[in-house]
Write a protein that holds these residues in place. Structure first.
Motif, mmCIF file in Angstrom:
data_model
loop_
_atom_site.group_PDB
_atom_site.id
_atom_site.type_symbol
_atom_site.label_atom_id
_atom_site.label_comp_id
_atom_site.label_asym_id
_atom_site.label_seq_id
_atom_site.Cartn_x
_atom_site.Cartn_y
_atom_site.Cartn_z
ATOM 1 N N ARG A 166 0.840 -1.210 0.000
ATOM 2 C CA ARG A 166 0.000 0.000 0.000
ATOM 3 C C ARG A 166 0.868 1.251 0.000
ATOM 4 N N ALA A 167 1.966 1.207 0.745
ATOM 5 C CA ALA A 167 2.882 2.350 0.775
ATOM 6 C C ALA A 167 3.540 2.549 -0.586
ATOM 7 N N LEU A 168 3.929 1.455 -1.235
ATOM 8 C CA LEU A 168 4.539 1.546 -2.564
ATOM 9 C C LEU A 168 3.528 2.012 -3.604
ATOM 10 N N GLU A 169 2.277 1.610 -3.434
ATOM 11 C CA GLU A 169 1.236 2.079 -4.347
ATOM 12 C C GLU A 169 1.045 3.584 -4.201
ATOM 13 N N ALA A 170 1.013 4.075 -2.953
ATOM 14 C CA ALA A 170 0.854 5.511 -2.710
ATOM 15 C C ALA A 170 2.014 6.307 -3.291
ATOM 16 N N ALA A 171 3.197 5.675 -3.329
ATOM 17 C CA ALA A 171 4.390 6.341 -3.867
ATOM 18 C C ALA A 171 4.484 6.230 -5.380
ATOM 19 N N GLY A 172 3.535 5.506 -6.002
ATOM 20 C CA GLY A 172 3.558 5.371 -7.456
ATOM 21 C C GLY A 172 4.553 4.353 -7.962
ATOM 22 N N VAL A 173 4.921 3.380 -7.109
ATOM 23 C CA VAL A 173 5.897 2.366 -7.509
ATOM 24 C C VAL A 173 5.204 1.122 -8.057
#
Length: 215
Positions: A50-57
């Protein structure tokens, strides 16, 4: 610095994406597999994703899996949730006046024929009041012509931060012929491999855009 378990999973995923040369759209291992690889629980993996998704990764597709996001390997990331104040918008315009002219000069030194065709086609779009959702900004194409991905990320970042303001500013450009003419002149200087003129024309263009949006 001590990393949390979720942060360690994020780092593992980023390192694996790089080591395996994963490209945009390619699928990552399952949550269960990542949990086994990192020796953590599946909720910890989901937190990391979820954190990587929020960062656009990464891109999480319900019922399908986790995929590499098209912007996963950007050097510079914009905060797409940011709503800039009027003062910040002005500062961003000033930043563009400082940053983009030298980029235009670099484009004149390194552009390819494909770059030139894309720039010249895009320059003609300046006459249109509305642009399609998949339109690539002329300014991004100038950065792409440098061959330097970090510069592309910087320009895309500046434009994405100001996406709503940038769209609104087009409404203030009543002289679209002038806008197109300026784009044509910049593209022409880049075609002639004239970095000095490309830099000056880009500076003039951005300063003109600033006066349009201030009216």
């Amino acid at each position: 610095m001590v990393l949390s378990r979720a942060e360690k999973v994020q780092r593992h995923i980023m390192e694996e994406m790089s080591a395996q040369g994963l490209a945009a759209g390619q699928r990552l291992p399952s949550v269960r597999q990542l949990a086994e690889d990192c020796q953590v629980t599946t909720p910890t993996v989901r937190e990391a994703l979820r954190a990587l998704e929020a960062a656009g990764v990464v891109e999480l597709r319900h019922g399908s899996g986790t995929y590499v996001h098209p912007h996963a390997f950007r050097f510079v990331r914009a905060n797409t949730l940011m709503v800039p104040t009027l003062s910040q918008c002005r500062e961003l315009v000033e930043a563009r006046v400082i940053i983009e002219p030298p980029i235009a000069a670099e484009a004149a030194r390194h552009r390819s024929e494909d770059d030139l065709r894309a720039l010249e086609e895009c320059a003609e779009c300046a006459i249109n009041a509305q642009l399609p959702d998949d339109h690539v900004s002329f300014h991004v194409l100038v950065a792409q012509a440098t061959g330097n991905d970090a510069l592309v990320d910087v320009v895309e970042g500046l434009l994405s931060i100001r996406k709503q303001a940038h769209a609104a500013s087009r409404a203030f450009i009543t002289d679209r012929e002038q806008d197109r003419a300026q784009h044509r002149r910049i593209a022409g200087a880049i075609r002639r491999s004239d970095p000095v003129m490309a830099e000056q024309l880009m500076r003039d263009h951005l300063q003109w855009l600033a006066t349009c949006s201030d009216r």
